[in-house]
Design a protein around this motif. Structure first.
Motif, PDB file in Angstrom:
ATOM      1  N   ALA A   1      42.913  48.624  43.242  1.00  0.00           N
ATOM      2  CA  ALA A   1      43.333  48.500  44.646  1.00  0.00           C
ATOM      3  C   ALA A   1      42.172  48.193  45.572  1.00  0.00           C
ATOM      4  O   ALA A   1      42.377  48.024  46.766  1.00  0.00           O
ATOM      5  N   SER A   2      40.952  48.128  45.068  1.00  0.00           N
ATOM      6  CA  SER A   2      39.835  47.800  45.954  1.00  0.00           C
ATOM      7  C   SER A   2      38.780  47.014  45.198  1.00  0.00           C
ATOM      8  O   SER A   2      38.649  47.130  43.967  1.00  0.00           O
ATOM      9  N   LEU A   3      38.013  46.236  45.976  1.00  0.00           N
ATOM     10  CA  LEU A   3      36.924  45.448  45.410  1.00  0.00           C
ATOM     11  C   LEU A   3      35.908  46.369  44.744  1.00  0.00           C
ATOM     12  O   LEU A   3      35.437  46.099  43.630  1.00  0.00           O
ATOM     13  N   ASP A   4      35.585  47.472  45.411  1.00  0.00           N
ATOM     14  CA  ASP A   4      34.580  48.399  44.872  1.00  0.00           C
ATOM     15  C   ASP A   4      34.993  48.924  43.498  1.00  0.00           C
ATOM     16  O   ASP A   4      34.192  48.966  42.567  1.00  0.00           O
ATOM     17  N   ALA A   5      36.267  49.351  43.405  1.00  0.00           N
ATOM     18  CA  ALA A   5      36.734  49.921  42.138  1.00  0.00           C
ATOM     19  C   ALA A   5      36.699  48.855  41.042  1.00  0.00           C
ATOM     20  O   ALA A   5      36.313  49.130  39.898  1.00  0.00           O
ATOM     21  N   ALA A   6      37.081  47.625  41.401  1.00  0.00           N
ATOM     22  CA  ALA A   6      37.105  46.544  40.407  1.00  0.00           C
ATOM     23  C   ALA A   6      35.687  46.221  39.928  1.00  0.00           C
ATOM     24  O   ALA A   6      35.448  46.049  38.728  1.00  0.00           O
ATOM     25  N   LEU A   7      34.738  46.183  40.870  1.00  0.00           N
ATOM     26  CA  LEU A   7      33.363  45.835  40.484  1.00  0.00           C
ATOM     27  C   LEU A   7      32.721  46.955  39.677  1.00  0.00           C
ATOM     28  O   LEU A   7      31.902  46.714  38.790  1.00  0.00           O
ATOM     29  N   CYS A   8      33.121  48.182  40.020  1.00  0.00           N
ATOM     30  CA  CYS A   8      32.623  49.341  39.256  1.00  0.00           C
ATOM     31  C   CYS A   8      33.009  49.188  37.779  1.00  0.00           C
ATOM     32  O   CYS A   8      32.183  49.409  36.877  1.00  0.00           O
ATOM     33  N   MET A   9      34.273  48.788  37.539  1.00  0.00           N
ATOM     34  CA  MET A   9      34.706  48.590  36.150  1.00  0.00           C
ATOM     35  C   MET A   9      34.011  47.371  35.542  1.00  0.00           C
ATOM     36  O   MET A   9      33.529  47.430  34.399  1.00  0.00           O
ATOM     37  N   ALA A  10      33.922  46.280  36.316  1.00  0.00           N
ATOM     38  CA  ALA A  10      33.280  45.069  35.780  1.00  0.00           C
ATOM     39  C   ALA A  10      31.853  45.375  35.344  1.00  0.00           C
ATOM     40  O   ALA A  10      31.379  44.859  34.324  1.00  0.00           O
ATOM     41  N   ASP A  11      31.178  46.221  36.104  1.00  0.00           N
ATOM     42  CA  ASP A  11      29.786  46.549  35.773  1.00  0.00           C
ATOM     43  C   ASP A  11      29.672  47.359  34.484  1.00  0.00           C
ATOM     44  O   ASP A  11      28.576  47.515  33.938  1.00  0.00           O
ATOM     45  N   ARG A  12      30.800  47.891  34.020  1.00  0.00           N
ATOM     46  CA  ARG A  12      30.779  48.637  32.755  1.00  0.00           C
ATOM     47  C   ARG A  12      31.193  47.750  31.583  1.00  0.00           C
ATOM     48  O   ARG A  12      31.262  48.223  30.447  1.00  0.00           O
ATOM     49  N   LEU A  13      31.519  46.480  31.871  1.00  0.00           N
ATOM     50  CA  LEU A  13      31.963  45.560  30.809  1.00  0.00           C
ATOM     51  C   LEU A  13      30.929  44.455  30.610  1.00  0.00           C
ATOM     52  O   LEU A  13      30.064  44.242  31.457  1.00  0.00           O
ATOM     53  N   ASP A  14      31.056  43.736  29.491  1.00  0.00           N
ATOM     54  CA  ASP A  14      30.050  42.751  29.103  1.00  0.00           C
ATOM     55  C   ASP A  14      30.692  41.350  29.089  1.00  0.00           C
ATOM     56  O   ASP A  14      31.624  41.109  28.319  1.00  0.00           O
ATOM     57  N   PRO A  15      30.209  40.423  29.952  1.00  0.00           N
ATOM     58  CA  PRO A  15      30.833  39.100  30.031  1.00  0.00           C
ATOM     59  C   PRO A  15      30.716  38.267  28.759  1.00  0.00           C
ATOM     60  O   PRO A  15      31.399  37.261  28.617  1.00  0.00           O
ATOM     61  N   SER A  16      29.870  38.687  27.810  1.00  0.00           N
ATOM     62  CA  SER A  16      29.814  37.936  26.552  1.00  0.00           C
ATOM     63  C   SER A  16      30.896  38.414  25.593  1.00  0.00           C
ATOM     64  O   SER A  16      31.093  37.829  24.527  1.00  0.00           O
TER      65      SER A  16
ATOM     66  N   THR B   1      45.093  40.357  46.724  1.00  0.00           N
ATOM     67  CA  THR B   1      45.677  40.505  48.066  1.00  0.00           C
ATOM     68  C   THR B   1      44.782  41.379  48.937  1.00  0.00           C
ATOM     69  O   THR B   1      44.642  41.159  50.140  1.00  0.00           O
ATOM     70  N   ARG B   2      44.134  42.363  48.321  1.00  0.00           N
ATOM     71  CA  ARG B   2      43.236  43.228  49.106  1.00  0.00           C
ATOM     72  C   ARG B   2      41.867  42.603  49.354  1.00  0.00           C
ATOM     73  O   ARG B   2      41.314  42.727  50.438  1.00  0.00           O
ATOM     74  N   SER B   3      41.329  41.950  48.362  1.00  0.00           N
ATOM     75  CA  SER B   3      39.922  41.545  48.483  1.00  0.00           C
ATOM     76  C   SER B   3      39.722  40.060  48.727  1.00  0.00           C
ATOM     77  O   SER B   3      38.649  39.643  49.159  1.00  0.00           O
ATOM     78  N   GLY B   4      40.759  39.233  48.425  1.00  0.00           N
ATOM     79  CA  GLY B   4      40.618  37.791  48.618  1.00  0.00           C
ATOM     80  C   GLY B   4      39.589  37.189  47.679  1.00  0.00           C
ATOM     81  O   GLY B   4      39.189  37.798  46.673  1.00  0.00           O
ATOM     82  N   PRO B   5      39.137  35.974  48.017  1.00  0.00           N
ATOM     83  CA  PRO B   5      38.225  35.241  47.127  1.00  0.00           C
ATOM     84  C   PRO B   5      36.899  35.959  46.875  1.00  0.00           C
ATOM     85  O   PRO B   5      36.207  35.615  45.916  1.00  0.00           O
ATOM     86  N   ASP B   6      36.550  36.954  47.686  1.00  0.00           N
ATOM     87  CA  ASP B   6      35.275  37.664  47.464  1.00  0.00           C
ATOM     88  C   ASP B   6      35.186  38.227  46.051  1.00  0.00           C
ATOM     89  O   ASP B   6      34.110  38.245  45.446  1.00  0.00           O
ATOM     90  N   VAL B   7      36.331  38.692  45.531  1.00  0.00           N
ATOM     91  CA  VAL B   7      36.289  39.299  44.199  1.00  0.00           C
ATOM     92  C   VAL B   7      35.955  38.249  43.144  1.00  0.00           C
ATOM     93  O   VAL B   7      35.226  38.533  42.180  1.00  0.00           O
ATOM     94  N   ILE B   8      36.446  37.039  43.354  1.00  0.00           N
ATOM     95  CA  ILE B   8      36.166  35.967  42.391  1.00  0.00           C
ATOM     96  C   ILE B   8      34.665  35.657  42.401  1.00  0.00           C
ATOM     97  O   ILE B   8      34.026  35.558  41.343  1.00  0.00           O
ATOM     98  N   ASP B   9      34.119  35.508  43.598  1.00  0.00           N
ATOM     99  CA  ASP B   9      32.684  35.204  43.712  1.00  0.00           C
ATOM    100  C   ASP B   9      31.843  36.311  43.072  1.00  0.00           C
ATOM    101  O   ASP B   9      30.875  36.046  42.350  1.00  0.00           O
TER     102      ASP B   9
END
Ligand SMILES: O=C(O)c1cc(=O)[nH]c(=O)n1[C@@H]1O[C@H](COP(=O)(O)O)[C@@H](O)[C@H]1O
Length: 237
Positions: free
Chosen positions: A14-29, A41-49
């Motif tokens: 539900a928030s950009l912060d929570a999503a990035l917190c999880m992303a930071d615990r995952l590995d893009p490879s 809907t909450r964060s808009g294109p900022d989350v994509i960037d």
């Protein structure tokens, strides 16, 4: 460097912060990420960037379903943000899907364009209530054939239908399957579920996994456990 993993982790937050917190615990490879309706809907294109900046490829899961011109514009807007994959609802029909395909091609945008068939939360009885008399499996097959004929790169479907679609639509037609439940997870609100190994064996090309990873105490450990359930996972996706 794009990942060879078939795993797509659903960042349903539900928030950009929570999503990035999880992303930071995952590995893009080792996985891609899916951004859905609530987060976008909450964060808009900022989350994509922010996620691109961390090296992740993104499936923007907004399931567009509207008149052809509106969907073509929405798909173009998504692709121009550089996302790896975007989706529409196949039930929007041939003209809607064709308009979306043509828009991406005319603009030289290479984002994968796929169509949702029947949601994995729905069973045959749910379809009957909305006036569809076919079984869920038959309706998935019908919509997948329409999606393929309308130029889609693949579909979202349950892994239970993947083998039939492999036979009808071919190996190269993408089969992105949510409703994945590793042996250690509960089904929750999903109805047409399958384990990662069974889903890959059935012909899924990509597996969407949300809560079994994002609600695990150690998300990377859960992801590693899923990888261990994927003996047949092939590189190249
Ligand atoms: O398009 C999707 O990703 C999708 C289609 C579908 O039929 N069923 C389905 O569950 N999804 C998505 O897949 C994810 C599944 O998450 P979990 O049930 O937590 O693993 C969610 O983000 C759903 O929105």
């Amino acid at each position: 460097m794009p990942t060879a993993s078939p795993l797509i982790i659903a960042l349903d937050y539900a928030s950009l912060d929570a999503a990035l917190c999880m992303a930071d615990r995952l590995d893009p490879s080792r996985c891609r990420l899916k951004v859905g309706k609530e987060l976008f809907t909450r964060s808009g294109p900022d989350v994509i960037d922010a996620l691109h900046g961390r090296g992740f490829e993104i499936f923007l899961d907004l399931k567009f379903h509207d008149i052809p011109n509106t969907v073509a514009g929405a798909v173009q807007a998504a692709a121009e943000q550089g996302v790896w994959m975007v989706n529409v609802h196949a039930s929007g029909g041939r003209r809607m899907m064709t308009a979306a395909r043509e828009r991406l091609d005319n603009q030289g945008l290479a984002t994968h364009l796929i169509a949702v068939t029947v949601l994995t939360s729905m069973e045959t009885a749910d379809l009957a209530e909305v006036g569809v008399e076919a079984s869920a499996a038959d309706q998935v097959e019908r919509l997948a054939a329409l999606a393929r004929d309308s130029g889609m790169d693949g579909v979202v479907c349950s892994a239970q239908e993947a083998s039939r679609l492999r036979a009808h639509c071919g190996e190269d037609f993408l089969k992105v399957t949510p409703g994945i439940r590793p042996s250690f997870a509960v089904a929750g609100d999903q109805r047409r579920v399958m384990t990662p190994a069974d889903a890959m064996a059935a012909g899924s090309t990509h597996l969407v996994v949300g809560r079994p990873v994002t609600q695990a105490e150690e998300p990377m450990a859960a992801l590693a456990a899923i990888e261990r359930e994927l003996p047949g996972a092939e590189p190249g996706y």
